[in-house]
Design a protein around this motif. Structure first.
Motif, PDB file in Angstrom:
ATOM      1  N   LYS A   1      69.242  16.008 -10.832  1.00 26.35           N
ATOM      2  CA  LYS A   1      68.859  15.056  -9.787  1.00 26.35           C
ATOM      3  C   LYS A   1      67.477  14.503 -10.097  1.00 26.35           C
ATOM      4  O   LYS A   1      66.605  15.221 -10.574  1.00 26.35           O
ATOM      5  CB  LYS A   1      68.822  15.740  -8.420  1.00 26.35           C
ATOM      6  N   VAL A   2      67.292  13.232  -9.825  1.00 22.87           N
ATOM      7  CA  VAL A   2      65.982  12.609 -10.017  1.00 22.87           C
ATOM      8  C   VAL A   2      65.249  12.655  -8.684  1.00 22.87           C
ATOM      9  O   VAL A   2      65.748  12.184  -7.667  1.00 22.87           O
ATOM     10  CB  VAL A   2      66.126  11.149 -10.505  1.00 22.87           C
ATOM     11  N   LEU A   3      64.068  13.264  -8.695  1.00 23.04           N
ATOM     12  CA  LEU A   3      63.267  13.407  -7.480  1.00 23.04           C
ATOM     13  C   LEU A   3      61.907  12.764  -7.667  1.00 23.04           C
ATOM     14  O   LEU A   3      61.388  12.705  -8.776  1.00 23.04           O
ATOM     15  CB  LEU A   3      63.052  14.890  -7.158  1.00 23.04           C
ATOM     16  N   ARG A   4      61.342  12.297  -6.580  1.00 23.50           N
ATOM     17  CA  ARG A   4      59.953  11.825  -6.586  1.00 23.50           C
ATOM     18  C   ARG A   4      59.137  12.848  -5.808  1.00 23.50           C
ATOM     19  O   ARG A   4      59.333  13.016  -4.606  1.00 23.50           O
ATOM     20  CB  ARG A   4      59.850  10.445  -5.949  1.00 23.50           C
ATOM     21  N   VAL A   5      58.265  13.557  -6.516  1.00 27.93           N
ATOM     22  CA  VAL A   5      57.484  14.632  -5.902  1.00 27.93           C
ATOM     23  C   VAL A   5      56.006  14.428  -6.205  1.00 27.93           C
ATOM     24  O   VAL A   5      55.648  13.761  -7.177  1.00 27.93           O
ATOM     25  CB  VAL A   5      57.939  16.018  -6.415  1.00 27.93           C
ATOM     26  N   PRO A   6      55.122  15.013  -5.391  1.00 26.17           N
ATOM     27  CA  PRO A   6      53.693  14.949  -5.689  1.00 26.17           C
ATOM     28  C   PRO A   6      53.392  15.616  -7.028  1.00 26.17           C
ATOM     29  O   PRO A   6      54.015  16.612  -7.394  1.00 26.17           O
ATOM     30  CB  PRO A   6      53.046  15.732  -4.545  1.00 26.17           C
ATOM     31  N   ARG A   7      52.439  15.069  -7.732  1.00 19.95           N
ATOM     32  CA  ARG A   7      52.128  15.521  -9.088  1.00 19.95           C
ATOM     33  C   ARG A   7      51.749  17.006  -9.143  1.00 19.95           C
ATOM     34  O   ARG A   7      52.094  17.714 -10.078  1.00 19.95           O
ATOM     35  CB  ARG A   7      50.989  14.668  -9.631  1.00 19.95           C
ATOM     36  N   ASN A   8      51.053  17.499  -8.112  1.00 17.76           N
ATOM     37  CA  ASN A   8      50.608  18.888  -8.145  1.00 17.76           C
ATOM     38  C   ASN A   8      51.740  19.884  -7.886  1.00 17.76           C
ATOM     39  O   ASN A   8      51.551  21.081  -8.054  1.00 17.76           O
ATOM     40  CB  ASN A   8      49.472  19.112  -7.147  1.00 17.76           C
ATOM     41  N   LEU A   9      52.943  19.416  -7.495  1.00 15.44           N
ATOM     42  CA  LEU A   9      54.061  20.319  -7.235  1.00 15.44           C
ATOM     43  C   LEU A   9      55.127  20.295  -8.326  1.00 15.44           C
ATOM     44  O   LEU A   9      56.161  20.946  -8.189  1.00 15.44           O
ATOM     45  CB  LEU A   9      54.707  19.969  -5.894  1.00 15.44           C
ATOM     46  N   VAL A  10      54.894  19.566  -9.412  1.00 17.40           N
ATOM     47  CA  VAL A  10      55.902  19.432 -10.472  1.00 17.40           C
ATOM     48  C   VAL A  10      56.258  20.794 -11.064  1.00 17.40           C
ATOM     49  O   VAL A  10      57.433  21.129 -11.215  1.00 17.40           O
ATOM     50  CB  VAL A  10      55.412  18.465 -11.570  1.00 17.40           C
ATOM     51  N   LYS A  11      55.262  21.617 -11.379  1.00 16.48           N
ATOM     52  CA  LYS A  11      55.528  22.934 -11.970  1.00 16.48           C
ATOM     53  C   LYS A  11      56.334  23.814 -11.019  1.00 16.48           C
ATOM     54  O   LYS A  11      57.211  24.560 -11.442  1.00 16.48           O
ATOM     55  CB  LYS A  11      54.218  23.640 -12.320  1.00 16.48           C
ATOM     56  N   ALA A  12      56.034  23.743  -9.736  1.00 15.15           N
ATOM     57  CA  ALA A  12      56.742  24.560  -8.749  1.00 15.15           C
ATOM     58  C   ALA A  12      58.215  24.170  -8.679  1.00 15.15           C
ATOM     59  O   ALA A  12      59.086  25.034  -8.559  1.00 15.15           O
ATOM     60  CB  ALA A  12      56.089  24.411  -7.379  1.00 15.15           C
ATOM     61  N   TYR A  13      58.523  22.877  -8.769  1.00  9.69           N
ATOM     62  CA  TYR A  13      59.916  22.434  -8.756  1.00  9.69           C
ATOM     63  C   TYR A  13      60.642  22.892 -10.017  1.00  9.69           C
ATOM     64  O   TYR A  13      61.768  23.368  -9.957  1.00  9.69           O
ATOM     65  CB  TYR A  13      60.004  20.906  -8.639  1.00  9.69           C
ATOM     66  N   HIS A  14      59.999  22.769 -11.170  1.00  9.80           N
ATOM     67  CA  HIS A  14      60.640  23.162 -12.426  1.00  9.80           C
ATOM     68  C   HIS A  14      60.870  24.671 -12.506  1.00  9.80           C
ATOM     69  O   HIS A  14      61.878  25.120 -13.042  1.00  9.80           O
ATOM     70  CB  HIS A  14      59.815  22.697 -13.630  1.00  9.80           C
ATOM     71  N   SER A  15      59.943  25.459 -11.967  1.00 13.21           N
ATOM     72  CA  SER A  15      60.091  26.915 -12.037  1.00 13.21           C
ATOM     73  C   SER A  15      60.994  27.464 -10.938  1.00 13.21           C
ATOM     74  O   SER A  15      61.336  28.640 -10.953  1.00 13.21           O
ATOM     75  CB  SER A  15      58.721  27.585 -11.968  1.00 13.21           C
ATOM     76  N   GLY A  16      61.375  26.625  -9.961  1.00 10.74           N
ATOM     77  CA  GLY A  16      62.300  27.057  -8.915  1.00 10.74           C
ATOM     78  C   GLY A  16      61.633  27.639  -7.685  1.00 10.74           C
ATOM     79  O   GLY A  16      62.296  28.219  -6.830  1.00 10.74           O
ATOM     80  N   LEU A  17      60.322  27.516  -7.570  1.00 12.47           N
ATOM     81  CA  LEU A  17      59.629  28.035  -6.389  1.00 12.47           C
ATOM     82  C   LEU A  17      59.945  27.207  -5.144  1.00 12.47           C
ATOM     83  O   LEU A  17      59.929  27.718  -4.032  1.00 12.47           O
ATOM     84  CB  LEU A  17      58.114  28.048  -6.623  1.00 12.47           C
ATOM     85  N   ILE A  18      60.242  25.920  -5.340  1.00 14.90           N
ATOM     86  CA  ILE A  18      60.596  25.035  -4.233  1.00 14.90           C
ATOM     87  C   ILE A  18      62.041  24.609  -4.429  1.00 14.90           C
ATOM     88  O   ILE A  18      62.427  24.149  -5.503  1.00 14.90           O
ATOM     89  CB  ILE A  18      59.673  23.800  -4.189  1.00 14.90           C
ATOM     90  N   ASP A  19      62.855  24.784  -3.385  1.00 20.04           N
ATOM     91  CA  ASP A  19      64.265  24.420  -3.471  1.00 20.04           C
ATOM     92  C   ASP A  19      64.442  22.912  -3.431  1.00 20.04           C
ATOM     93  O   ASP A  19      63.718  22.209  -2.730  1.00 20.04           O
ATOM     94  CB  ASP A  19      65.052  25.039  -2.311  1.00 20.04           C
ATOM     95  N   VAL A  20      65.451  22.433  -4.162  1.00 22.32           N
ATOM     96  CA  VAL A  20      65.779  21.013  -4.170  1.00 22.32           C
ATOM     97  C   VAL A  20      66.757  20.760  -3.035  1.00 22.32           C
ATOM     98  O   VAL A  20      67.833  21.339  -2.980  1.00 22.32           O
ATOM     99  CB  VAL A  20      66.413  20.603  -5.522  1.00 22.32           C
ATOM    100  N   GLU A  21      66.354  19.908  -2.084  1.00 21.01           N
ATOM    101  CA  GLU A  21      67.216  19.591  -0.946  1.00 21.01           C
ATOM    102  C   GLU A  21      67.770  18.190  -1.097  1.00 21.01           C
ATOM    103  O   GLU A  21      67.164  17.329  -1.716  1.00 21.01           O
ATOM    104  CB  GLU A  21      66.417  19.691   0.352  1.00 21.01           C
ATOM    105  N   ASP A  22      68.931  17.946  -0.504  1.00 22.62           N
ATOM    106  CA  ASP A  22      69.542  16.613  -0.558  1.00 22.62           C
ATOM    107  C   ASP A  22      68.922  15.701   0.458  1.00 22.62           C
ATOM    108  O   ASP A  22      68.543  16.013   1.488  1.00 22.62           O
ATOM    109  CB  ASP A  22      71.046  16.704  -0.314  1.00 22.62           C
TER     110      ASP A  22
END
Length: 56
Positions: free
Chosen positions: A35-56
């Protein structure tokens, strides 16, 4: 602690406060789980490592 020597008028206080502005958060496009997401730059690592869940 600093203490004001004189009282500031409402006009002066409100003019000073009115100058404060926030800047919009810079969003970066990333791909997580296909999925393509637009997220704040400082949270990119957290999304890639799975610390933040991807919601629809």
């Amino acid at each position: 602690m600093a203490v004001p020597k004189r009282k500031k008028s409402r006009s002066t206080t409100r003019h000073r406060r009115a100058q404060w502005k926030t800047t919009p958060t810079q969003l970066v496009e990333i791909r997580v789980e296909g999925k393509v997401l637009r997220v704040p730059r400082n949270l990119v690592k957290a999304y890639h490592s799975g610390l933040i869940d991807v919601e629809d």
